[in-house]
Design a protein around this motif. Structure first.
Motif, PDB file in Angstrom:
ATOM      1  N   LEU A 153      35.054  -9.771  25.337  1.00 29.11           N
ATOM      2  CA  LEU A 153      35.320  -8.564  24.559  1.00 29.11           C
ATOM      3  C   LEU A 153      35.170  -7.341  25.457  1.00 29.11           C
ATOM      4  O   LEU A 153      34.439  -7.390  26.459  1.00 29.11           O
ATOM      5  N   PRO A 154      35.823  -6.227  25.118  1.00 30.63           N
ATOM      6  CA  PRO A 154      35.658  -4.998  25.901  1.00 30.63           C
ATOM      7  C   PRO A 154      34.327  -4.317  25.544  1.00 30.63           C
ATOM      8  O   PRO A 154      33.908  -4.319  24.384  1.00 30.63           O
ATOM      9  N   TRP A 155      33.687  -3.709  26.531  1.00 34.78           N
ATOM     10  CA  TRP A 155      32.432  -2.988  26.340  1.00 34.78           C
ATOM     11  C   TRP A 155      32.543  -1.613  26.988  1.00 34.78           C
ATOM     12  O   TRP A 155      33.321  -1.412  27.921  1.00 34.78           O
ATOM     13  N   VAL A 156      31.734  -0.678  26.510  1.00 34.34           N
ATOM     14  CA  VAL A 156      31.668   0.644  27.138  1.00 34.34           C
ATOM     15  C   VAL A 156      30.268   1.208  26.940  1.00 34.34           C
ATOM     16  O   VAL A 156      29.703   1.131  25.845  1.00 34.34           O
ATOM     17  N   GLU A 157      29.710   1.734  28.000  1.00 40.83           N
ATOM     18  CA  GLU A 157      28.386   2.352  27.945  1.00 40.83           C
ATOM     19  C   GLU A 157      28.482   3.683  27.214  1.00 40.83           C
ATOM     20  O   GLU A 157      29.486   4.389  27.307  1.00 40.83           O
ATOM     21  N   LEU A 158      27.457   4.019  26.445  1.00 39.04           N
ATOM     22  CA  LEU A 158      27.545   5.151  25.528  1.00 39.04           C
ATOM     23  C   LEU A 158      27.781   6.493  26.211  1.00 39.04           C
ATOM     24  O   LEU A 158      28.538   7.327  25.707  1.00 39.04           O
ATOM     25  N   THR A 159      27.152   6.745  27.344  1.00 38.52           N
ATOM     26  CA  THR A 159      27.395   8.035  28.004  1.00 38.52           C
ATOM     27  C   THR A 159      28.803   8.080  28.592  1.00 38.52           C
ATOM     28  O   THR A 159      29.425   9.149  28.648  1.00 38.52           O
ATOM     29  N   ASP A 160      29.321   6.929  29.008  1.00 35.93           N
ATOM     30  CA  ASP A 160      30.719   6.871  29.447  1.00 35.93           C
ATOM     31  C   ASP A 160      31.652   7.161  28.276  1.00 35.93           C
ATOM     32  O   ASP A 160      32.659   7.872  28.409  1.00 35.93           O
ATOM     33  N   ALA A 161      31.343   6.597  27.109  1.00 33.87           N
ATOM     34  CA  ALA A 161      32.155   6.856  25.918  1.00 33.87           C
ATOM     35  C   ALA A 161      32.155   8.341  25.573  1.00 33.87           C
ATOM     36  O   ALA A 161      33.191   8.918  25.228  1.00 33.87           O
ATOM     37  N   ALA A 162      30.990   8.970  25.691  1.00 32.03           N
ATOM     38  CA  ALA A 162      30.891  10.407  25.388  1.00 32.03           C
ATOM     39  C   ALA A 162      31.716  11.234  26.357  1.00 32.03           C
ATOM     40  O   ALA A 162      32.351  12.222  25.961  1.00 32.03           O
ATOM     41  N   ARG A 163      31.739  10.839  27.623  1.00 31.68           N
ATOM     42  CA  ARG A 163      32.553  11.549  28.612  1.00 31.68           C
ATOM     43  C   ARG A 163      34.033  11.450  28.247  1.00 31.68           C
ATOM     44  O   ARG A 163      34.809  12.383  28.463  1.00 31.68           O
ATOM     45  N   ALA A 164      34.430  10.318  27.678  1.00 28.79           N
ATOM     46  CA  ALA A 164      35.829  10.152  27.269  1.00 28.79           C
ATOM     47  C   ALA A 164      36.177  11.097  26.126  1.00 28.79           C
ATOM     48  O   ALA A 164      37.290  11.640  26.068  1.00 28.79           O
ATOM     49  N   VAL A 165      35.232  11.314  25.208  1.00 30.03           N
ATOM     50  CA  VAL A 165      35.482  12.256  24.111  1.00 30.03           C
ATOM     51  C   VAL A 165      35.684  13.662  24.668  1.00 30.03           C
ATOM     52  O   VAL A 165      36.607  14.376  24.267  1.00 30.03           O
ATOM     53  N   ALA A 166      34.822  14.065  25.598  1.00 30.93           N
ATOM     54  CA  ALA A 166      34.970  15.394  26.202  1.00 30.93           C
ATOM     55  C   ALA A 166      36.314  15.515  26.913  1.00 30.93           C
ATOM     56  O   ALA A 166      36.982  16.559  26.830  1.00 30.93           O
ATOM     57  N   ALA A 167      36.739  14.462  27.600  1.00 29.13           N
ATOM     58  CA  ALA A 167      38.035  14.486  28.285  1.00 29.13           C
ATOM     59  C   ALA A 167      39.183  14.590  27.283  1.00 29.13           C
ATOM     60  O   ALA A 167      40.178  15.278  27.525  1.00 29.13           O
ATOM     61  N   ALA A 168      39.047  13.910  26.143  1.00 33.92           N
ATOM     62  CA  ALA A 168      40.099  13.962  25.122  1.00 33.92           C
ATOM     63  C   ALA A 168      40.199  15.353  24.505  1.00 33.92           C
ATOM     64  O   ALA A 168      41.298  15.823  24.186  1.00 33.92           O
ATOM     65  N   VAL A 169      39.069  16.017  24.329  1.00 32.35           N
ATOM     66  CA  VAL A 169      39.071  17.378  23.798  1.00 32.35           C
ATOM     67  C   VAL A 169      39.858  18.301  24.724  1.00 32.35           C
ATOM     68  O   VAL A 169      40.649  19.139  24.279  1.00 32.35           O
ATOM     69  N   GLU A 170      39.675  18.122  26.014  1.00 30.04           N
ATOM     70  CA  GLU A 170      40.268  19.040  26.985  1.00 30.04           C
ATOM     71  C   GLU A 170      41.666  18.628  27.448  1.00 30.04           C
ATOM     72  O   GLU A 170      42.497  19.483  27.732  1.00 30.04           O
ATOM     73  N   ARG A 171      41.920  17.306  27.514  1.00 28.26           N
ATOM     74  CA  ARG A 171      43.160  16.869  28.156  1.00 28.26           C
ATOM     75  C   ARG A 171      43.963  15.841  27.361  1.00 28.26           C
ATOM     76  O   ARG A 171      45.022  15.415  27.811  1.00 28.26           O
ATOM     77  N   GLY A 172      43.460  15.409  26.212  1.00 28.26           N
ATOM     78  CA  GLY A 172      44.187  14.414  25.432  1.00 28.26           C
ATOM     79  C   GLY A 172      45.528  14.938  24.954  1.00 28.26           C
ATOM     80  O   GLY A 172      45.658  16.094  24.553  1.00 28.26           O
ATOM     81  N   ARG A 173      46.531  14.094  24.978  1.00 26.04           N
ATOM     82  CA  ARG A 173      47.869  14.483  24.534  1.00 26.04           C
ATOM     83  C   ARG A 173      48.017  14.256  23.034  1.00 26.04           C
ATOM     84  O   ARG A 173      47.655  13.184  22.537  1.00 26.04           O
ATOM     85  N   PRO A 174      48.523  15.231  22.307  1.00 19.73           N
ATOM     86  CA  PRO A 174      48.673  15.083  20.855  1.00 19.73           C
ATOM     87  C   PRO A 174      49.471  13.836  20.502  1.00 19.73           C
ATOM     88  O   PRO A 174      50.483  13.519  21.136  1.00 19.73           O
ATOM     89  N   GLY A 175      48.987  13.120  19.490  1.00 21.80           N
ATOM     90  CA  GLY A 175      49.674  11.927  19.028  1.00 21.80           C
ATOM     91  C   GLY A 175      49.429  10.699  19.878  1.00 21.80           C
ATOM     92  O   GLY A 175      50.087   9.671  19.677  1.00 21.80           O
ATOM     93  N   ARG A 176      48.472  10.768  20.787  1.00 19.67           N
ATOM     94  CA  ARG A 176      48.230   9.653  21.699  1.00 19.67           C
ATOM     95  C   ARG A 176      46.920   8.958  21.372  1.00 19.67           C
ATOM     96  O   ARG A 176      45.937   9.576  20.965  1.00 19.67           O
TER      97      ARG A 176
END
Length: 319
Positions: free
Chosen positions: A214-237
């Motif tokens: 199964l896929p796993w992700v460490e929680l602080t890594d997951a949080a960094r992804a949220v911050a990246a999505a806020v700043e650089r995520g493409r709408p509808g993606r």
């Protein structure tokens, strides 16, 4: 003003434009606490939304009218839905029902609230199990894989339909730039600790993996992804967010035991887990995902590319 001063001012203005006012639903949860820290560290202003007293906006996502009253007159640039009803790992299907409701009715209410606050971006926590429970083989799934296929049973359809609805509301709501993050299973600070007393007391039997991962992700890594999505995520993606080392459920728990110097779990046959219906379904699944899109578009790669490295960062150096 000299050219150097102008360049410095332009750089500062650019940084200031990136700073956002963010409403974070689920800010006091296991993931939410890490997300709030990552966003604050990136210079954003974060307001928590939840029922607890530590939230800047106190409201229940299930109560539409109370939620809309609570945010009346507030403005936010981005709204994030990371709310969960889980207080411990789900074991039976009914343990997921309240979270399923947050993914459906709760998301619909939060979309209304986001519009009223003038927010443009709407980021939702999703899960890789939205691709379906079961055996997906060894080929990593990408975001182009159909998401939200009908569940094989009524109970599985209830969970998958909730994930399907949450993403659809994010993507299809007029006036909002929806972004979904499809996370692997979480572990790390604030999450893994719940396993330790069970391992210590030998109260966490596990079936053999038999090639299931199964896929796993460490929680602080997951949080960094949220911050990246806020700043650089493409709408509808949508973006898969997982480390580069898929691992069977038992193998993950054994890695936890090894890292903290605890006994390995006892081995039991998989069929013995059937009364624990949700846990049985997860442990019987085989699923790999590719996070290449997150790398290319968000600039996100996991700081901890495997469970072992993430757990090593948790263990005190003097243990």
């Amino acid at each position: 003003m000299t050219t150097i001063q102008k360049d410095q001012k332009d750089q500062k203005d650019h940084r200031d434009q990136k700073k956002q006012s963010i409403l974070l639903a689920g800010a006091s949860g296991v993931l939410g606490r890490h997300v709030a820290h990552a966003l604050t560290g990136a210079g954003h202003k974060v307001t928590g939304l939840g029922r607890g007293p530590d939230n800047g906006v106190r409201a229940d996502l299930g109560d539409r009218d109370a939620l809309l009253r609570a945010i009346d007159g507030r403005h936010f640039d981005t709204v994030i839905h990371a709310a969960t009803a889980l207080r411990k790992p789900p074991v039976r299907d009914r343990d997921m029902y309240a979270t399923d409701a947050l993914r459906t009715e709760g998301t619909a209410h939060l979309v209304e609230a986001a519009r009223l606050t003038g927010a443009r971006r709407f980021v939702v926590e999703s899960m890789v199990f939205g691709y379906g429970f079961g055996d997906h083989g060894d080929r990593p799934l990408t975001e182009d894989t159909p998401f939200g296929p009908r569940g094989r049973t009524a109970r599985l359809e209830r969970h998958i339909a909730a994930m399907r609805t949450k993403e659809r509301l994010a993507f299809d709501s007029e006036g909002l730039e929806g972004v979904a993050l499809r996370f692997g299973l979480f572990y790390g600070p604030g999450g893994t600790e719940a396993l330790l007393p069970l391992l210590r007391k030998r109260q966490l039997p596990m079936p053999a993996d038999h090639g299931r991962v199964l896929p796993w992700v460490e929680l602080t890594d997951a949080a960094r992804a949220v911050a990246a999505a806020v700043e650089r995520g493409r709408p509808g993606r949508a973006y898969n967010i997982a480390d580069g080392t898929p691992l069977g459920f038992r193998a993950h728990v054994e890695t936890v035991a090894m890292a903290f110097g605890l006994p390995k779990p006892m081995t039991v046959p998989l069929w013995l887990m059937r009364p624990m219906s949700y846990a049985h379904t997860v442990m019987a699944s085989r699923l790999r995902v590719s996070s290449a899109r997150a790398d290319h578009e968000l600039g996100w790669t996991p700081r901890y590319p495997s469970t072992r490295e993430g757990l090593d960062a948790m263990v005190p150096a003097d243990r």
